[in-house]
Write a protein that holds these residues in place. Structure first.
Motif, mmCIF file in Angstrom:
data_model
loop_
_atom_site.group_PDB
_atom_site.id
_atom_site.type_symbol
_atom_site.label_atom_id
_atom_site.label_comp_id
_atom_site.label_asym_id
_atom_site.label_seq_id
_atom_site.Cartn_x
_atom_site.Cartn_y
_atom_site.Cartn_z
ATOM 1 N N ASP A 113 0.849 -1.185 0.000
ATOM 2 C CA ASP A 113 0.000 0.000 0.000
ATOM 3 C C ASP A 113 0.889 1.241 0.000
ATOM 4 O O ASP A 113 2.109 1.139 -0.195
ATOM 5 N N ARG A 114 0.276 2.379 0.273
ATOM 6 C CA ARG A 114 1.009 3.639 0.384
ATOM 7 C C ARG A 114 0.554 4.346 1.659
ATOM 8 O O ARG A 114 -0.614 4.256 2.033
ATOM 9 N N ILE A 120 4.575 1.156 1.235
ATOM 10 C CA ILE A 120 4.749 0.399 2.478
ATOM 11 C C ILE A 120 4.198 -1.010 2.290
ATOM 12 O O ILE A 120 3.417 -1.278 1.390
ATOM 13 N N ARG A 121 4.619 -1.882 3.182
ATOM 14 C CA ARG A 121 4.022 -3.211 3.336
ATOM 15 C C ARG A 121 3.216 -3.130 4.621
ATOM 16 O O ARG A 121 3.681 -2.571 5.632
ATOM 17 N N VAL A 122 1.993 -3.664 4.604
ATOM 18 C CA VAL A 122 1.112 -3.641 5.771
ATOM 19 C C VAL A 122 0.898 -5.069 6.235
ATOM 20 O O VAL A 122 0.753 -5.981 5.417
ATOM 21 N N GLU A 137 -3.446 -6.647 15.570
ATOM 22 C CA GLU A 137 -2.485 -5.552 15.477
ATOM 23 C C GLU A 137 -2.197 -5.258 14.017
ATOM 24 O O GLU A 137 -2.287 -6.125 13.157
ATOM 25 N N GLN A 138 -1.865 -4.009 13.776
ATOM 26 C CA GLN A 138 -1.453 -3.552 12.451
ATOM 27 C C GLN A 138 -0.019 -3.060 12.544
ATOM 28 O O GLN A 138 0.355 -2.402 13.521
ATOM 29 N N ALA A 139 0.778 -3.384 11.524
ATOM 30 C CA ALA A 139 2.168 -2.916 11.474
ATOM 31 C C ALA A 139 2.484 -2.480 10.050
ATOM 32 O O ALA A 139 1.929 -3.015 9.087
ATOM 33 N N PHE A 140 3.392 -1.501 9.933
ATOM 34 C CA PHE A 140 3.861 -1.013 8.637
ATOM 35 C C PHE A 140 5.349 -1.305 8.507
ATOM 36 O O PHE A 140 6.091 -1.275 9.490
ATOM 37 N N SER A 141 5.773 -1.552 7.270
ATOM 38 C CA SER A 141 7.186 -1.742 6.958
ATOM 39 C C SER A 141 7.527 -0.885 5.744
ATOM 40 O O SER A 141 6.784 -0.872 4.761
ATOM 41 N N THR A 142 8.666 -0.205 5.824
ATOM 42 C CA THR A 142 9.143 0.586 4.679
ATOM 43 C C THR A 142 10.290 -0.114 3.967
ATOM 44 O O THR A 142 10.820 0.421 2.995
ATOM 45 N N GLU A 149 6.927 -1.629 12.155
ATOM 46 C CA GLU A 149 6.487 -0.724 13.208
ATOM 47 C C GLU A 149 5.033 -1.060 13.521
ATOM 48 O O GLU A 149 4.140 -0.822 12.698
ATOM 49 N N VAL A 150 4.785 -1.647 14.691
ATOM 50 C CA VAL A 150 3.413 -1.884 15.134
ATOM 51 C C VAL A 150 2.830 -0.526 15.491
ATOM 52 O O VAL A 150 3.415 0.223 16.278
#
Length: 164
Positions: A113-114, A120-122, A137-142, A149-150
């Protein structure tokens, strides 16, 4: 992830829930400050049990809003798709998250996604799905999923079970 998933994976979630939210004030900004707020959720089966929808009420500090989660199971791929729609952006259906559950009832779901214009990866993670207090929980990765990052955690407390 073991592909033990089936159309009954989310049966645990049918019913009425009180929700406790913890969310980072700023995502992907090195922020360590969390805000907490309450909410409610009601989940019902659809598509003869191969899908479900939940109606969410979130009481953020800046004001309350409603949102919908729609989930659908693909019996050929043995994966779920999860979409999010909320009243703050009523014509914007989020990128679907795809994933499955393992034999212990832990679910992992991913999407590209963005966020603020950045790719980003969600990741969504469901835990404790065999209890009356499951977690999400939701986390993002760049960096393509090497680090995460949770940024949002929810704990659900069952109010009432609804038969599927």
């Amino acid at each position: 992830m073991n592909h033990a998933s089936n159309a009954h994976d989310f049966d645990f979630f049918h019913g009425h829930w009180q929700v406790q939210h913890r969310r980072l004030r700023e995502r992907l900004a090195g922020c360590n400050e969390w805000e907490t707020f309450s909410g409610a959720c009601e989940t019902r089966p659809l598509l003869g049990g191969a899908g479900n929808v939940d109606d969410n009420l979130l009481h953020l500090p800046a004001g309350s809003y409603r949102a919908v989660t729609l989930r659908s199971f693909n019996s050929e791929t043995r994966q779920w798709a999860i979409w999010w729609l909320d009243q703050r952006h009523p014509h914007q259906l989020d990128t679907p998250m795809l994933g499955s559950f393992d034999d212990q009832g832990t679910g992992l779901f991913y999407a590209d996604d963005r966020f603020n214009g950045q790719p980003i990866r969600v990741r969504f993670r469901w835990t404790d799905t065999r209890s009356d207090s499951p977690g999400w929980e939701q986390a993002f990765s760049t960096d393509g999923g090497q680090t995460w990052e949770v940024n949002w955690v929810m704990r659900f407390e069952r109010i009432e079970r609804v038969a599927g």
